[in-house]
Design a protein around this motif. Structure first.
Motif, short mmCIF file in Angstrom:
data_model
loop_
_atom_site.label_atom_id
_atom_site.label_comp_id
_atom_site.label_asym_id
_atom_site.label_seq_id
_atom_site.Cartn_x
_atom_site.Cartn_y
_atom_site.Cartn_z
N ARG A 200 16.19 31.84 44.12
CA ARG A 200 15.91 31.73 45.54
C ARG A 200 15.56 33.14 46.04
NH1 ARG A 200 14.70 26.64 46.16
NH2 ARG A 200 16.08 25.42 44.83
N TRP A 201 14.29 33.33 46.37
CA TRP A 201 13.81 34.64 46.84
C TRP A 201 13.96 34.68 48.36
CZ3 TRP A 201 12.92 37.74 42.84
CH2 TRP A 201 12.52 37.20 41.62
N LEU A 202 15.09 35.16 48.82
CA LEU A 202 15.37 35.12 50.24
C LEU A 202 14.79 36.33 50.96
CD1 LEU A 202 19.02 33.78 50.17
CD2 LEU A 202 16.88 32.54 50.37
N PRO A 203 14.31 36.13 52.18
CA PRO A 203 13.75 37.24 52.96
C PRO A 203 14.86 38.17 53.42
CG PRO A 203 13.83 35.28 54.30
CD PRO A 203 14.24 34.85 52.92
N PRO A 204 14.53 39.39 53.79
CA PRO A 204 15.56 40.31 54.29
C PRO A 204 16.11 39.83 55.63
CG PRO A 204 13.37 41.25 54.61
CD PRO A 204 13.19 40.01 53.78
N MET A 205 17.37 40.08 55.84
CA MET A 205 18.04 39.69 57.09
C MET A 205 18.14 40.93 57.98
SD MET A 205 19.53 37.41 58.97
CE MET A 205 19.57 36.10 57.73
N PRO A 206 17.44 40.97 59.10
CA PRO A 206 17.55 42.13 59.99
C PRO A 206 18.87 42.13 60.75
CG PRO A 206 16.12 40.49 60.99
CD PRO A 206 16.47 39.98 59.61
N LEU A 207 19.36 43.30 61.06
CA LEU A 207 20.58 43.40 61.85
C LEU A 207 20.42 42.73 63.20
CD1 LEU A 207 23.45 44.59 61.85
CD2 LEU A 207 22.49 46.67 62.88
N ASN A 208 19.18 42.70 63.69
CA ASN A 208 18.90 42.04 64.97
C ASN A 208 19.42 40.61 65.02
OD1 ASN A 208 17.56 44.27 65.91
ND2 ASN A 208 15.51 43.50 65.45
N ALA A 209 19.37 39.92 63.88
CA ALA A 209 19.78 38.52 63.87
C ALA A 209 21.27 38.38 64.15
CB ALA A 209 19.43 37.89 62.51
N LEU A 210 22.09 39.26 63.58
CA LEU A 210 23.53 39.23 63.85
C LEU A 210 23.83 39.69 65.27
CD1 LEU A 210 25.05 40.60 60.51
CD2 LEU A 210 25.35 38.31 61.48
N VAL A 211 23.14 40.74 65.70
CA VAL A 211 23.36 41.26 67.05
C VAL A 211 23.02 40.20 68.08
CG1 VAL A 211 22.55 42.96 68.74
CG2 VAL A 211 23.04 43.68 66.39
N ALA A 212 21.95 39.43 67.84
CA ALA A 212 21.53 38.42 68.80
C ALA A 212 22.62 37.36 69.01
CB ALA A 212 20.23 37.75 68.34
N LEU A 213 23.28 36.95 67.94
CA LEU A 213 24.37 35.97 68.09
C LEU A 213 25.45 36.51 69.02
CD1 LEU A 213 24.89 34.83 64.38
CD2 LEU A 213 23.87 33.48 66.21
N TYR A 214 25.81 37.76 68.80
CA TYR A 214 26.87 38.41 69.58
C TYR A 214 26.41 38.64 71.03
CZ TYR A 214 30.14 42.18 70.87
OH TYR A 214 31.07 42.98 71.50
N ALA A 215 25.20 39.15 71.20
CA ALA A 215 24.70 39.47 72.53
C ALA A 215 24.54 38.22 73.39
CB ALA A 215 23.37 40.21 72.43
N ASP A 216 24.11 37.11 72.77
CA ASP A 216 23.95 35.87 73.53
C ASP A 216 25.29 35.37 74.07
OD1 ASP A 216 21.26 35.93 73.16
OD2 ASP A 216 21.19 34.39 71.60
#
Length: 450
Positions: A200-216
């Motif tokens: 499974r060649w997974l794409p990179p996970m940007p920190l933005n994705a985790l921050v968005a969960l928290y910020a929302d």
């Protein structure tokens, strides 16, 4: 008994480490530090001038351009043995001076998650976190932000936070198709993961994705849930510390979010996601700065990934090949196959020698270095690593390098992997830890029915 050959590169590394470890080093004026480092430069017969400096890595000086480039040193023992001090020495830039934090950084492993699986004690602890924070009694709203596209609409943000943490912390997110750490998320994923039954060649996970969960959650005035989400991210990162393929970024992420567990207010005045991301990165200590280059400097991250790839290719010295030249050739192979139009955009990030090798390999279809390129999905015999550990390291470093140059150039990573990384998989298919794909009851079943 054969005499042990003296290695100037090893000797300089030991000397610099000892010098920088002295508590007095931090108080020495920068100009004096630069003089001390200039006395420890090495010259190789090909004209390369080498400095062991910041990030505890080697740099090569381009005497034509007058610039220093991050560059893995020669791997061949004979080439290393003939290196000598250089006089007069070129000036050492202040930003390349090493500090104690550089040598405190644990780089972990470049291995991908193919061949050696994630250890069961880690997957069991991740599963326990997942079970404890999902379901009808979970105190989290549904997933939002960039991770929303990955999961079904009714999946809670807690599940996405665990997944996002695992993926952000992975040095190279290429996973065995049967990897248990992925299969436990199968019921939540809205689409099949990229790749095939083998990888499974997974794409990179940007920190933005985790921050968005928290910020929302903060913007929605769900500050209690935001604090619990940050704690869950920290708990997941702490579990991942036990695997060296996750450890550097897991340590960095833990440093970013752990203060929010007992003191949730630092990020509350900055409910803008970009400001929160900046605040998280600012909390990362100096000895972990290498782990967040993927977020702070995509160009430097590419250089470090390519450095790792050169080191992972050190086994080709046994065949009389130069790992640096082979790495440049494999980089050219991937770029030519995936996005030839961006090839020139990588030139500024390569030292003069690597740049020339990369250029001629791309420009000349009959160039001998094209013999390093995969054929029918298989690597040349000389590029088959000698054991499982080195094959996993080459697979990881090669995939990380591909993701790095894609990020640097704005290129979408290929869903079936880069040609050179995919070819390395053939060296690992028969050395995996898990059952073969397609066998009923194995953990690969979920992905075909998602």
């Amino acid at each position: 008994m054969a005499a042990v050959q003296w290695d100037p590169f090893d000797a300089i590394e030991r000397d610099v480490r000892d010098m920088v470890a002295d508590p007095r080093w931090a108080d020495v004026p920068a100009a004096t530090q630069a003089q001390a480092m200039a006395a420890r430069l090495l010259l190789t017969p090909d004209g390369g001038c080498w400095l062991f400096g910041s990030y505890a890595r080697w740099y090569r000086h381009d005497k034509v351009e007058g610039e220093w480039h991050l560059s893995a040193p020669p791997a061949d023992a004979r080439a290393r043995a003939v290196a000598r001090p250089i006089h007069p020495a070129p000036p050492v830039p202040l930003h390349l001076l090493p500090c104690a934090a550089d040598f405190a950084f644990d780089r972990g492993s470049t291995q991908a998650f193919v061949g050696p699986d994630v250890p069961p004690h880690i997957t069991e602890r991740i599963r326990a976190l997942l079970d404890a924070h999902q379901g009808p009694r979970a105190e989290f709203p549904f997933v939002t932000g960039p991770l929303r596209a990955v999961f079904y609409a009714d999946v809670p943000a807690s599940v996405a936070a665990v997944w996002g943490t695992v993926m952000w912390c992975a040095y190279a997110p290429a996973f065995d198709g049967n990897e248990v750490l992925l299969s436990m998320f199968g019921e939540f994923l809205a689409r099949p993961l990229p790749g095939d039954d083998w990888v499974r060649w997974l794409p990179p996970m940007p920190l933005n994705a985790l921050v968005a969960l928290y910020a929302d959650l903060l913007r929605g005035e769900a500050r209690g849930s935001a604090s619990r989400l940050a704690a869950l991210v920290g708990d997941t990162a702490r579990v991942l510390l036990d695997d060296s393929r996750f450890r550097p970024r897991a340590a960095a992420l833990l440093a970013m979010v752990e203060p929010l567990r007992d003191q949730p207010w630092p990020d509350h005045p900055d409910q803008d996601a970009a400001a929160i991301r900046a605040a998280w990165l600012a909390r990362c200590p100096a000895d972990l700065r290498g782990a967040i280059l993927v977020e702070t400097s995509p160009g430097e991250h590419f250089r470090h990934s390519l450095y790792d790839m050169v080191r992972a290719l050190s086994f080709v010295c046994a065949h009389g090949a130069d790992p640096r030249a082979v790495a440049a050739s494999l980089l050219a192979a991937d770029v030519q196959a995936v996005a030839p139009g961006v090839a020139a955009r990588l030139y500024p990030w390569l030292d003069a020698q690597l740049r020339q090798t990369y250029y001629v390999t791309l420009a000349e279809p009959q160039h001998p270095l094209r013999g390093c390129w995969p054929r029918a999905g298989e690597p040349p015999e000389a590029l088959r690593p000698p054991d499982r550990a080195s094959a996993a390291a080459l697979l990881g470093a090669g995939y990380a390098t591909g993701l790095a140059w894609c990020r640097l150039t704005g290129t979408m990573p290929p869903p079936r992997g880069f040609p050179t990384s995919a070819a390395t998989v053939s060296c690992l298919i028969h050395e995996r830890d898990d059952p073969l794909p397609g066998v009923p009851g194995t953990s690969s079943e979920w992905i075909r029915h998602t």
